[in-house]
Design an enzyme around this catalytic site. Sequence first.
Site, short mmCIF file in Angstrom:
data_model
loop_
_atom_site.label_atom_id
_atom_site.label_comp_id
_atom_site.label_asym_id
_atom_site.label_seq_id
_atom_site.Cartn_x
_atom_site.Cartn_y
_atom_site.Cartn_z
N LYS A 60 0.84 -1.21 0.00
CA LYS A 60 0.00 0.00 0.00
C LYS A 60 0.87 1.26 0.00
CE LYS A 60 -4.22 -1.72 0.48
NZ LYS A 60 -5.62 -1.67 0.71
N LYS A 95 -3.43 -10.15 -6.48
CA LYS A 95 -4.79 -10.49 -6.03
C LYS A 95 -5.80 -9.48 -6.58
CE LYS A 95 -5.42 -7.85 -1.85
NZ LYS A 95 -6.31 -7.72 -0.73
N LYS A 146 -10.16 -4.24 -4.49
CA LYS A 146 -11.19 -3.20 -4.62
C LYS A 146 -10.61 -1.89 -5.10
CE LYS A 146 -13.36 -4.19 -0.36
NZ LYS A 146 -12.34 -3.87 0.59
N1 AQP Z 1 -8.45 -11.28 -4.00
C1 AQP Z 1 -8.95 -11.82 -2.91
N2 AQP Z 1 -9.20 -13.14 -2.86
C2 AQP Z 1 -9.71 -13.72 -1.74
N3 AQP Z 1 -10.02 -13.03 -0.62
C3 AQP Z 1 -9.78 -11.71 -0.63
N4 AQP Z 1 -9.96 -10.74 0.28
C4 AQP Z 1 -9.56 -9.55 -0.22
N5 AQP Z 1 -9.11 -9.70 -1.47
C5 AQP Z 1 -9.24 -11.03 -1.77
C6 AQP Z 1 -10.52 -10.96 1.61
O1 AQP Z 1 -11.69 -10.15 1.69
C7 AQP Z 1 -11.84 -9.69 3.03
C8 AQP Z 1 -12.07 -8.22 3.06
O2 AQP Z 1 -10.97 -7.51 2.57
P1 AQP Z 1 -10.72 -6.01 3.01
O3 AQP Z 1 -11.84 -5.16 2.67
O4 AQP Z 1 -10.33 -5.97 4.43
O5 AQP Z 1 -9.52 -5.48 2.23
P2 AQP Z 1 -8.39 -6.12 1.48
O6 AQP Z 1 -7.98 -7.43 2.03
O7 AQP Z 1 -7.30 -5.11 1.40
O8 AQP Z 1 -9.15 -6.35 0.12
P3 AQP Z 1 -9.16 -5.51 -1.17
O9 AQP Z 1 -10.30 -5.94 -1.98
O10 AQP Z 1 -7.82 -5.60 -1.83
O11 AQP Z 1 -9.43 -4.03 -0.70
P4 AQP Z 1 -8.53 -2.77 -0.81
O12 AQP Z 1 -8.18 -2.69 -2.26
O13 AQP Z 1 -9.40 -1.65 -0.35
O14 AQP Z 1 -7.34 -2.94 0.06
C9 AQP Z 1 -10.60 -10.13 3.79
O15 AQP Z 1 -10.90 -11.31 4.52
C10 AQP Z 1 -9.61 -10.45 2.71
O16 AQP Z 1 -8.70 -11.45 3.11
#
Ligand code: AQP
Length: 324
Positions: free
Chosen positions: A111, A193, A196
């Site tokens: 990040k 991965k 969002k």
């Molecule tokens: N690509 C993924 N595959 C499987 N699980 C995933 N998770 C996130 N990305 C994947 C799981 O979703 C839950 C919520 O995630 P989060 O909102 O806490 O943020 P994150 O892990 O940082 O997910 P994002 O989508 O990548 O969000 P941003 O871009 O905002 O940081 C968690 O249980 C995570 O493991």
Amino acid sequence: MKRIFSGVQPTNNIHIGNYLGAIKNWVELQKDYECIFCVVDLHAITVYQKPETLRQNILDIAKTYIALGVDPRHTIIFVQSDVKEHAELAWILNSIAKIGEMERMTQFKDKAKQHKENINMGLFDYPVLMASDILLYDTEAVPVGEDQKQHLELTRDLAMRFNKLYGDTFTVPKPIIKKEGARILGLDDPDKKMSKSSPSAMNYVSLLDAPEIAAKKIMKAVTDSGSEVKSGKDKPALTNLLTIYSLMTGRSVKEIEIEYAGKGYGDFKKGLAEIVSDFLADFQRKFNATNDNEIRELLSVNANKARVLAEKKMDQVKRKIGLK
Ligand code: AQP
């Protein structure tokens, strides 16, 4: 009954990776566990969010949980910032978290690269706040995707360190990471991965994408060289798409490979696009049937329930360390 805790950041709309890696498992686990599912808005602000968008995203994430099958009658669904003990415990845990271990967190490193203009203390401290979220509720298990494994390990270390210093206080939680779907990859870049906050909307299928847009994203998804619909180490893109297909339908990857034997990537993607768009249409019907005011009311009632548990734990923590 054992307790689980998990959450999603209201940084944008939930994508199929969040669903298949985390929330789908929550729905299955709610039969056997007492569940607390949080909308982790204090985490979200470690990256700048437009206030009016954030306000709506918070509600939308709670609505999404319910539309995906989280049962609000048996689950505490609440918003993190409604319970001030999360931030309070984070400050206390900061005093036992070591800079060196925090610097090793890969999500922070990623990040920090992504948001060079705003590498703030909150981004650095994110895993300690996450540890607080979990430890406040005597959580026994945390269902998450693979990307959160390192943060869970830190949570366990902090719990054990605190218990050793001040006596038994925190339950040491275990991660629940399913083998399949724990790391859904970006449609436009199967090296990373699905995320969002990816700069390209072609990276993910959001649960609120119009079904025809989602279908287009699947059709345009990056594929591997060759033409055989097969999973394997040499086919990361196809393995990812087959995993999505398998988890969405409950059919094994083997079965799907057999169905598409002799057919090309185009036929397979068309099949997957149809499955994903049907899923989205069904989800969106449920999502749109939920009223924002009813959700506000539910979140407020549930924040009170969470607060009772959190206040009790904080009282115990303060006594242990000599603040009370
Ligand atoms: N690509 C993924 N595959 C499987 N699980 C995933 N998770 C996130 N990305 C994947 C799981 O979703 C839950 C919520 O995630 P989060 O909102 O806490 O943020 P994150 O892990 O940082 O997910 P994002 O989508 O990548 O969000 P941003 O871009 O905002 O940081 C968690 O249980 C995570 O493991």
